[in-house]
Scaffold this active site. Structure first.
Site, PDB file in Angstrom:
ATOM      1  N   GLU A 158      39.478  16.081   9.136  1.00 21.08           N
ATOM      2  CA  GLU A 158      38.063  16.063   9.527  1.00 21.08           C
ATOM      3  C   GLU A 158      37.416  14.757   9.048  1.00 21.08           C
ATOM      4  OE1 GLU A 158      36.167  19.688   8.213  1.00 21.08           O
ATOM      5  OE2 GLU A 158      36.853  20.738   9.987  1.00 21.08           O
ATOM      6  N   GLU A 171      41.714  24.605  13.472  1.00 27.81           N
ATOM      7  CA  GLU A 171      41.209  25.534  12.451  1.00 27.81           C
ATOM      8  C   GLU A 171      40.176  26.464  13.059  1.00 27.81           C
ATOM      9  OE1 GLU A 171      39.421  23.737   9.014  1.00 27.81           O
ATOM     10  OE2 GLU A 171      40.943  22.192   8.857  1.00 27.81           O
TER      11      GLU A 171
HETATM   12  C1  GLA Z   1      37.097  22.507   7.284  1.00 25.84           C
HETATM   13  C2  GLA Z   1      38.223  21.834   6.543  1.00 25.84           C
HETATM   14  C3  GLA Z   1      39.080  22.794   5.776  1.00 25.84           C
HETATM   15  C4  GLA Z   1      38.245  23.861   5.118  1.00 25.84           C
HETATM   16  C5  GLA Z   1      37.437  24.559   6.168  1.00 25.84           C
HETATM   17  C6  GLA Z   1      36.628  25.715   5.632  1.00 25.84           C
HETATM   18  O1  GLA Z   1      37.366  22.851   8.551  1.00 25.84           O
HETATM   19  O2  GLA Z   1      39.029  21.060   7.373  1.00 25.84           O
HETATM   20  O3  GLA Z   1      39.783  22.060   4.804  1.00 25.84           O
HETATM   21  O4  GLA Z   1      37.413  23.263   4.192  1.00 25.84           O
HETATM   22  O5  GLA Z   1      36.545  23.643   6.708  1.00 25.84           O
HETATM   23  O6  GLA Z   1      35.928  26.363   6.669  1.00 25.84           O
END
Ligand code: GLA
Length: 653
Positions: A144, A302
């Protein structure tokens, strides 16, 4: 080919003995892809240049032996404390000069050469070590990018910003012109005088703010590209991705500029639990992600099995919600459904975030739903690689989003995503599929082009929209579109400067409404937030204001333009009224639903050219009647015309 299933796997948080159970449970749950190493930098390189890969070797070997593929992170997402300890200048700084310290994650300035050097060294070491590993499926750069450090205002960033500006403008006279620095005595004598838009007195220069966002997005992208190039060199043939954050609350990076650099588009999406119709944002963002993927398949990197930890009230998912959310993503082009994370953490700030394996273990609703979801996705494997063909393009642009939400505008109630979401919802409830795409996308195949709140638009994009309508398409434009050019300079001669000819109108003055003020239109529509003193210049008025500050003035207009038609909604119609307008416009444009829809029932389609699959997701508490014939892959039975409350169907036709 099969739909990938799995998620972030952080075994470094647990005793190594647990790994045997992890892979046993992964096999039980049908996990075939695990994202490994995302936050492992401090363990992999405990001291500068001294690597410890042994533990990661064992993790990858174990996963590989169990048939679980690996999406291997380059581990550069979060530098270890020693980096900032030795090189404090690597830390990011906010607009008001506050240093952001280690103790969270991603504590680095995107323009830091020290970060870049250390990250690339680790990336190369990872690539050299694991390029040939049989479990390796995909490389995952950082994580991210820009999530917590999108905008850094430190001195290093300032210097890099000046370099970026010099490349963009060539000489400072051009910058002065673009930034409109004749205003408020802001003229610069040289690039050396320019600062990032740090905290100022009064209000900051809007173009300076816009360019700083462009620059910052480019800096993060350059970090991605630098790692990607190392991976391509050392580990050829293995695709490289990084997880985007296409969601409604993050606008930091211009993903349209990033998309072309990706081997595979992947996205992270978390449903907003406070919103009872949070599935609508999911649908929009999934369509937007497919747009970034050029209409092809993408990967959901995710989501959560149930609650997250970072919303104010982390509401658990209802039974069945996980299945619906997951099928929504597949319906809109995802070929993989992954989660954050495999096992719920015992320590750290995310310990109350749900996971595939909850704190309570496997005798849980979540685990049973995970296993059931995995089985269901197995039955959908045949859709992998298929695409989506829609008649409607809805245009979104991060740069328009940035500009639209700068300060000192006519009304704080005009927010960028409000109209895109509202029109998307209206079309979705009709059973009409939508491609959410950038204004530079080829519009030639679309019957209907929606232009919602496209506040800033380039000449080229405006001309392409105009050309599409002249050639026979229908456009639906909403207020506060086409107002400024890419420097955020107002297009003169009456609003909306970029679309006056297209729409056959001329707007003399904005009349934003007071907070809570509601108005009505001659056709019975309700509206709020915004009105305009609009004159017809070739268009016809389809509705006028019945009250409010501008009684009798046109509020909804229709203009025949070339072979096509351009509609304009000059006010913020309430959802019910907008639904009616969208139904009328879509019908007139010859856009037909996949099957007649209704509120809360999503009907979308994927096709491989030979076969078609109709996806139905019923978010309501009553049966959805969907009159299409075929085999429902979810139930593995002939579709009987109804999808039960809260249920899903994937009908092969
Ligand atoms: C993001 C991050 C993860 C985690 C999630 C929690 O998407 O990439 O590492 O922190 O949030 O929702």
């Amino acid at each position: 080919m099969s739909i990938s299933f799995g998620g972030d796997y952080n075994p470094e948080q647990w005793p190594e003995e647990l790994q045997a159970e992890d892979v046993r449970l992964m096999n039980e749950a049908g996990v075939d892809l695990a994202t490994v190493g995302v936050f492992s930098w401090a363990l992999l390189e405990p001291e500068p240049g001294a690597y410890d890969f042994a533990w990661l070797d064992r993790v990858l070997d174990r996963l590989g032996a169990a048939g679980v593929g690996v999406d291997l992170a380059t581990a550069t997402a979060s530098p270890p404390p020693w980096l900032a300890h030795r090189h404090p200048e690597v830390l990011p700084v906010t607009a008001d000069g506050t240093t952001l310290w280690p103790g969270g994650r991603q504590a680095f300035c995107p323009s830091s050469p020290v970060y870049r050097e250390h990250a690339l060294r680790l990336c190369r070491a990872m690539a050299e070590r694991y390029a040939g590993h049989p479990a390796l499926r995909l490389w995952h750069v950082g994580n991210e990018l820009g999530c917590h450090n999108a905008l850094c205002y430190c001195d290093m960033s300032a210097a890099a910003f000046r370099t970026w500006l010099a490349a963009r403008y060539g000489d400072v006279t051009e910058l002065n012109r673009a930034w409109g620095t004749a205003f408020w005595s802001q003229r610069y004598g040289s690039f050396d005088e320019v600062q990032p838009p740090r905290t100022v007195t009064a209000t900051a220069n809007p173009t300076q703010q816009l360019d700083f966002r462009r620059f910052s997005s480019d800096e993060h992208l350059a970090n991605f590209v630098a790692e990607r190039d190392v991976l391509h060199e050392v580990s050829p043939g293995v695709p490289v991705t990084t997880n985007f954050m296409v969601t409604s609350h993050i606008k930091e990076l211009d993903y349209h500029r990033w998309a072309a650099e990706m081997d595979l588009i992947s996205n992270d999406f978390y449903v907003t639990a406070a919103d009872p119709e949070g599935y609508r944002e999911l649908a929009f963002c999934a369509d937007q992600t497919r747009g970034l993927a050029g209409g092809g398949p993408w990967l959901l990197m995710e989501q959560s099995t149930s609650a997250v930890n970072w919303q104010p009230r982390n509401v658990a998912k209802q039974p069945g919600e996980l299945l619906r959310n997951s099928v929504q993503h597949v319906a809109r082009g995802a070929d993989g459904i992954l989660f954050f994370q495999w096992r719920a953490s015992q320590a750290g700030s995310e310990k109350f975030h749900s996971a595939l394996v909850p704190h309570a273990g496997t005798d849980t609703r979540v685990w049973r739903e995970v296993v059931e979801l995995s089985r269901t996705l197995d039955r959908l494997d045949e859709v992998v690689g298929s695409r989506t063909v829609n008649d409607v393009a809805l245009l979104v642009d991060y740069q328009a989003w940035w500009a639209c939400e700068l300060d000192s505008h006519p009304s704080v109630d005009v927010t960028y995503l409000d109209r895109p979401h509202a029109v998307h919802a209206a079309l979705t409830d009709l059973g009409i599929g939508v491609d959410v795409v950038h204004p530079d996308t080829d519009l030639s195949g679309y019957r209907l082009v929606v232009v919602p709140t496209l506040y800033t638009v380039t000449d080229a994009a405006a001309a392409a929209i105009d050309a599409a309508v002249r050639a026979g398409a229908t456009a639906l434009v909403t207020y506060f579109s086409g107002i400024t050019d890419e420097h955020d300079h107002v297009r003169l001669g009456g609003y909306p400067g970029a679309f006056r000819d297209l729409l056959g109108i001329r707007v003399e003055e904005f009349y934003p409404l007071r907070s809570g003020e509601r108005i009505s239109l001659s056709d019975g529509s309700g509206a709020d937030v915004w009105t305009e003193l609009l004159h017809l210049d070739g268009a016809t008025a389809e509705a006028t204001y019945a009250d409010g500050p501008l009684p009798g003035v046109p509020a909804i207009t229709r203009h025949e333009h070339g072979e096509g038609v351009a509609w304009y909604a000059a006010t913020r119609l309430d959802q019910h009224s907008l639904d009616a307008l969208v139904r009328r416009v879509a019908t007139e444009a010859g856009v037909r639903p996949i099957a007649p829809g209704r509120a809360g029932v999503e009907i979308t389609e994927r096709t491989d050219g030979q076969r078609r699959w109709t996806f139905v997701v019923n978010h309501t508490d009553t049966d959805a009647e969907v009159d299409v014939a075929g085999h429902d892959l979810v139930r593995d039975a002939a579709h009987d015309g109804r999808v039960p409350p809260g249920g899903v169907a994937v009908i092969r036709r």
